[in-house]
Write a protein that holds these residues in place. Structure first.
Motif, PDB file in Angstrom:
ATOM      1  N   LEU A 293       9.740 -20.709 -11.286  1.00 22.83           N
ATOM      2  CA  LEU A 293       8.362 -21.594 -11.591  1.00 22.83           C
ATOM      3  C   LEU A 293       8.845 -23.100 -11.385  1.00 22.83           C
ATOM      4  CD1 LEU A 293       6.451 -20.004 -14.382  1.00 22.83           C
ATOM      5  CD2 LEU A 293       5.895 -20.127 -11.769  1.00 22.83           C
ATOM      6  N   GLU A 294       9.906 -23.158 -11.997  1.00 22.41           N
ATOM      7  CA  GLU A 294      10.519 -24.667 -11.817  1.00 22.41           C
ATOM      8  C   GLU A 294      10.885 -24.831 -10.482  1.00 22.41           C
ATOM      9  OE1 GLU A 294      14.191 -27.502 -13.646  1.00 22.41           O
ATOM     10  OE2 GLU A 294      13.892 -25.346 -14.510  1.00 22.41           O
ATOM     11  N   ARG A 295      11.661 -24.132  -9.749  1.00 21.93           N
ATOM     12  CA  ARG A 295      12.004 -24.603  -8.544  1.00 21.93           C
ATOM     13  C   ARG A 295      10.715 -24.548  -7.612  1.00 21.93           C
ATOM     14  NH1 ARG A 295      12.379 -25.513  -4.067  1.00 21.93           N
ATOM     15  NH2 ARG A 295      14.242 -25.440  -2.864  1.00 21.93           N
ATOM     16  N   VAL A 372       2.596 -23.064 -22.967  1.00 23.30           N
ATOM     17  CA  VAL A 372       3.476 -24.268 -23.339  1.00 23.30           C
ATOM     18  C   VAL A 372       3.367 -25.692 -23.848  1.00 23.30           C
ATOM     19  CG1 VAL A 372       5.560 -23.147 -21.870  1.00 23.30           C
ATOM     20  CG2 VAL A 372       3.721 -24.639 -20.923  1.00 23.30           C
ATOM     21  N   LYS A 373       4.193 -26.325 -24.588  1.00 22.47           N
ATOM     22  CA  LYS A 373       3.800 -27.344 -25.193  1.00 22.47           C
ATOM     23  C   LYS A 373       4.959 -28.279 -24.857  1.00 22.47           C
ATOM     24  CE  LYS A 373       0.271 -25.982 -27.693  1.00 22.47           C
ATOM     25  NZ  LYS A 373      -0.827 -26.738 -27.516  1.00 22.47           N
ATOM     26  N   ASP A 374       4.472 -29.629 -24.737  1.00 21.32           N
ATOM     27  CA  ASP A 374       5.180 -30.929 -24.535  1.00 21.32           C
ATOM     28  C   ASP A 374       6.589 -30.811 -23.721  1.00 21.32           C
ATOM     29  OD1 ASP A 374       3.065 -31.668 -25.957  1.00 21.32           O
ATOM     30  OD2 ASP A 374       4.126 -32.011 -27.898  1.00 21.32           O
ATOM     31  N   SER A 375       7.493 -30.675 -24.229  1.00 18.54           N
ATOM     32  CA  SER A 375       9.078 -30.817 -23.778  1.00 18.54           C
ATOM     33  C   SER A 375       9.276 -29.574 -23.001  1.00 18.54           C
ATOM     34  CB  SER A 375      10.013 -30.978 -24.727  1.00 18.54           C
ATOM     35  OG  SER A 375      10.097 -29.950 -25.708  1.00 18.54           O
ATOM     36  N   THR A 376       8.645 -28.408 -23.350  1.00 21.46           N
ATOM     37  CA  THR A 376       9.156 -27.070 -22.580  1.00 21.46           C
ATOM     38  C   THR A 376       8.058 -27.285 -21.514  1.00 21.46           C
ATOM     39  OG1 THR A 376       9.218 -26.016 -24.847  1.00 21.46           O
ATOM     40  CG2 THR A 376       8.844 -24.679 -22.734  1.00 21.46           C
ATOM     41  N   LEU A 377       6.939 -27.628 -21.362  1.00 23.08           N
ATOM     42  CA  LEU A 377       6.050 -27.905 -20.195  1.00 23.08           C
ATOM     43  C   LEU A 377       6.554 -28.923 -19.382  1.00 23.08           C
ATOM     44  CD1 LEU A 377       3.560 -27.314 -18.386  1.00 23.08           C
ATOM     45  CD2 LEU A 377       2.334 -28.703 -19.894  1.00 23.08           C
ATOM     46  N   PHE A 378       7.186 -30.010 -19.801  1.00 21.58           N
ATOM     47  CA  PHE A 378       7.565 -31.049 -19.056  1.00 21.58           C
ATOM     48  C   PHE A 378       8.894 -30.603 -18.131  1.00 21.58           C
ATOM     49  CE2 PHE A 378       5.664 -34.228 -22.279  1.00 21.58           C
ATOM     50  CZ  PHE A 378       4.550 -33.995 -21.843  1.00 21.58           C
ATOM     51  N   SER A 379       9.622 -29.609 -18.797  1.00 22.07           N
ATOM     52  CA  SER A 379      10.758 -29.329 -17.963  1.00 22.07           C
ATOM     53  C   SER A 379      10.515 -28.628 -16.545  1.00 22.07           C
ATOM     54  CB  SER A 379      11.762 -28.548 -18.937  1.00 22.07           C
ATOM     55  OG  SER A 379      10.790 -27.111 -19.098  1.00 22.07           O
ATOM     56  N   TYR A 380       9.324 -28.211 -16.617  1.00 24.49           N
ATOM     57  CA  TYR A 380       8.932 -27.515 -15.247  1.00 24.49           C
ATOM     58  C   TYR A 380       8.522 -28.507 -14.198  1.00 24.49           C
ATOM     59  CZ  TYR A 380       8.019 -22.970 -17.611  1.00 24.49           C
ATOM     60  OH  TYR A 380       8.333 -21.644 -18.282  1.00 24.49           O
ATOM     61  N   ARG A 397       9.306 -48.996 -16.407  1.00 21.85           N
ATOM     62  CA  ARG A 397       9.739 -50.377 -15.751  1.00 21.85           C
ATOM     63  C   ARG A 397      10.699 -50.991 -16.821  1.00 21.85           C
ATOM     64  NH1 ARG A 397       3.757 -52.830 -13.378  1.00 21.85           N
ATOM     65  NH2 ARG A 397       3.443 -50.848 -12.153  1.00 21.85           N
ATOM     66  N   GLU A 398      10.773 -50.419 -17.998  1.00 22.59           N
ATOM     67  CA  GLU A 398      11.736 -51.316 -18.919  1.00 22.59           C
ATOM     68  C   GLU A 398      13.033 -50.203 -19.332  1.00 22.59           C
ATOM     69  OE1 GLU A 398       8.994 -52.050 -22.073  1.00 22.59           O
ATOM     70  OE2 GLU A 398       7.995 -53.472 -21.117  1.00 22.59           O
ATOM     71  N   GLY A 399      13.048 -49.484 -18.314  1.00 20.72           N
ATOM     72  CA  GLY A 399      14.311 -48.491 -18.406  1.00 20.72           C
ATOM     73  C   GLY A 399      14.205 -47.598 -19.526  1.00 20.72           C
ATOM     74  N   GLY A 400      13.145 -47.125 -19.843  1.00 21.94           N
ATOM     75  CA  GLY A 400      12.889 -46.059 -21.012  1.00 21.94           C
ATOM     76  C   GLY A 400      12.686 -44.655 -20.468  1.00 21.94           C
ATOM     77  N   GLU A 401      12.554 -43.787 -21.149  1.00 22.69           N
ATOM     78  CA  GLU A 401      12.480 -42.559 -20.825  1.00 22.69           C
ATOM     79  C   GLU A 401      11.304 -42.082 -20.039  1.00 22.69           C
ATOM     80  OE1 GLU A 401      14.601 -39.665 -21.383  1.00 22.69           O
ATOM     81  OE2 GLU A 401      15.709 -41.398 -22.149  1.00 22.69           O
ATOM     82  N   PRO A 402      11.115 -41.055 -19.007  1.00 22.94           N
ATOM     83  CA  PRO A 402       9.875 -40.892 -18.184  1.00 22.94           C
ATOM     84  C   PRO A 402       8.581 -40.744 -18.973  1.00 22.94           C
ATOM     85  CG  PRO A 402      11.827 -39.519 -17.266  1.00 22.94           C
ATOM     86  CD  PRO A 402      12.260 -40.149 -18.768  1.00 22.94           C
ATOM     87  N   TYR A 403       7.626 -41.530 -18.477  1.00 20.35           N
ATOM     88  CA  TYR A 403       6.237 -41.224 -19.155  1.00 20.35           C
ATOM     89  C   TYR A 403       5.247 -40.300 -18.326  1.00 20.35           C
ATOM     90  CZ  TYR A 403       4.610 -45.105 -16.125  1.00 20.35           C
ATOM     91  OH  TYR A 403       4.249 -45.770 -14.997  1.00 20.35           O
ATOM     92  N   VAL A 404       5.472 -40.344 -17.168  1.00 25.58           N
ATOM     93  CA  VAL A 404       4.851 -39.591 -16.422  1.00 25.58           C
ATOM     94  C   VAL A 404       5.418 -37.902 -15.870  1.00 25.58           C
ATOM     95  CG1 VAL A 404       3.477 -39.285 -14.089  1.00 25.58           C
ATOM     96  CG2 VAL A 404       3.592 -41.372 -15.258  1.00 25.58           C
TER      97      VAL A 404
END
Length: 460
Positions: A293-295, A372-380, A397-404
């Motif tokens: 699924l991730e692939r 799935v929730k949050d970080s688990t879903l985002f990994s896909y 834009r400020e070098g932070g963690e991904p937001y999208v």
């Protein structure tokens, strides 16, 4: 007179109270009003969005609040956003590991049928169970595809693109990703390059006997590599080139080609047998579903998406075609969508697919709530500025963690993005951004989309 004065005085107090309450409300919620105006301005002031057919919806799932919507009930061509429907279907209907093949043993023979599993000898997956099983079998091996009831290319696809890897055929028993890889270097001098061990740069090697050199081919843009629609002869037109490069080309499904490939890989005979699949078979499973699924989602792999629908058919003993699976999922699991899903294929290659932004957001809600929730879903999913098809877009834009974290969908003149925004405050929002019928570049559309998403990140 006294009653009139009292009445007027009471009305005066009520008016003052209403005015005071409105002033309090204005003081409490100026940011909300400002945010709505800001988003409206971003859309209305954009020449790109006003010329496109654009739809958008933004939802807070925790409060069930729709913050903004534009044409959210209108139908759009979703392109590869369709893969989110395939993703949901796979979560709903596939076990933890994919079904690899079904087989029966009769006398001294092992007869097997494909389940659509896309991973066998695929260059992106490490999967040796099926090969080991067949290689170690003491029986004579027979392959059958009698149960397959689908076409190799989907309805609404650009069938003229059959030679390109994004339009790989769907088949009952995929092998090597249903593609052949060719390596070239200084073609005019050495024809097809040799690898370090002296072998021709063609993989699988069975296709070395299917290469034919041609001097010229009619047409101003005649391809370097060419095959006919229903043939596996690969014609190539030598051209001088000092740069080494590779080309992946889909091959055409033929059951005898499958047995030839398997025989070569296993170094033992595999024979084609046109035998109906019995009701009772033994099933062999392959690699974890999550890996596949991730692939599918991150690089937006059309081949894997189409094959997953066929694996669902095999797992649930449905007719071996995509249409039946889609209808089953629609009837059993998607009746609560706000708008009926016009869902045609697994990948989104079909121009016949039609979804609304609010149905896309509802699908995200269902995935979020049921699996799935949050970080688990985002990994896909592809992550803005970090991975997948949005690796070069929507970077913090400020070098932070991904937001999208979102799935793209692109066909000519169409680009969509559906997924999640994690705002500066840590709030998770669901969105679907759909753009159809633009004549500008997709980069211009994405640039305008990025302005909207960054505004949401900072203001919600």
């Amino acid at each position: 007179m006294f009653n009139i004065k009292v009445g007027i005085f009471s009305l005066f107090l009520v008016l003052i109270g209403c005015s005071s309450s409105q002033q309090t409300l204005d003081k409490q919620e100026p940011s909300a009003a400002k945010k709505m105006t800001g988003l409206e301005q971003l859309f209305s002031n954009s020449d790109t969005f006003t010329k496109n057919f654009t739809g958008f919806m933004l939802l807070n799932p925790e409060t069930d609040s729709t913050y903004f919507q534009l044409n959210a009930d209108k139908y759009f061509t979703p392109a590869s956003n369709t893969k989110l429907f395939t993703f949901y279907a796979a979560l709903k209907m596939l076990p933890d590991s994919l079904p690899a093949l079904d087989y029966v043993v009769k006398g001294d023979s092992l007869i097997f049928w494909g389940t659509g599993d896309p991973t066998l000898l695929h260059p992106d997956f490490e999967q040796a169970d099926v090969i080991s099983f067949l290689n170690e079998s003491p029986y004579e091996l027979y392959y059958s595809d009698n149960h397959y009831e689908d076409r190799f290319l989907g309805p609404g696809w650009a069938w003229g693109d059959y030679q390109y890897s994004y339009s790989t055929e769907k088949t009952p028993f995929p092998i090597y990703g249903n593609t052949v890889k060719l390596e070239f270097e200084e073609i005019r001098q050495v024809k097809i390059s040799e690898t370090e061990n002296g072998e021709l740069g063609i993989y699988p090697k069975v296709f070395r006997d299917k290469i034919e050199e041609v001097e010229e081919r009619p047409g101003k843009k005649a391809p370097l590599i060419y095959r006919d629609f229903n043939d596996n002869t690969l014609e190539y037109k030598p051209e001088s080139d000092t740069v080494k490069w590779t080309a992946d080309r889909p091959f055409h499904y033929d059951p005898y080609l499958i047995t030839e490939l398997l025989s070569d890989t296993l170094s033992k005979s595999v024979t084609y047998l046109d035998m109906m699949k019995p009701q009772i078979t033994t099933r062999l499973y392959s690699i974890p579903k999550d890996t596949v699924l991730e692939r599918m989602l991150k690089p937006s792999d059309n081949f894997i998406a189409e094959q997953l629908l066929l694996t669902i058919a095999a797992e649930h003993s449905l007719p071996m075609n995509s249409r039946t699976v889609i209808e089953t999922v629609r009837e059993e699991y998607l009746q609560d969508l706000p708008d009926e899903a016009v869902w045609i294929d697994g990948s989104g290659l079909s121009r016949y697919n039609l979804f609304t932004p609010r149905s896309m957001v509802k699908l995200l809600e269902k995935i979020d709530e049921e699996f799935v929730k949050d970080s688990t879903l985002f990994s896909y999913l592809p992550a803005g500025g970090r991975s997948g098809t949005i690796e070069n877009w929507y970077e913090h834009r400020e070098g932070g963690e991904p937001y999208v974290f979102a799935k793209t969908g692109t066909l000519s003149n169409n680009h969509c993005l559906t997924g999640y925004i994690v705002t500066q405050k840590g709030t998770k929002l669901l969105f679907s951004f759909m753009n159809n019928h633009y004549i500008s570049s997709s980069s211009q559309v994405k640039t305008e989309m990025e302005k909207v998403l960054w505004y949401i990140y900072n203001n919600y």
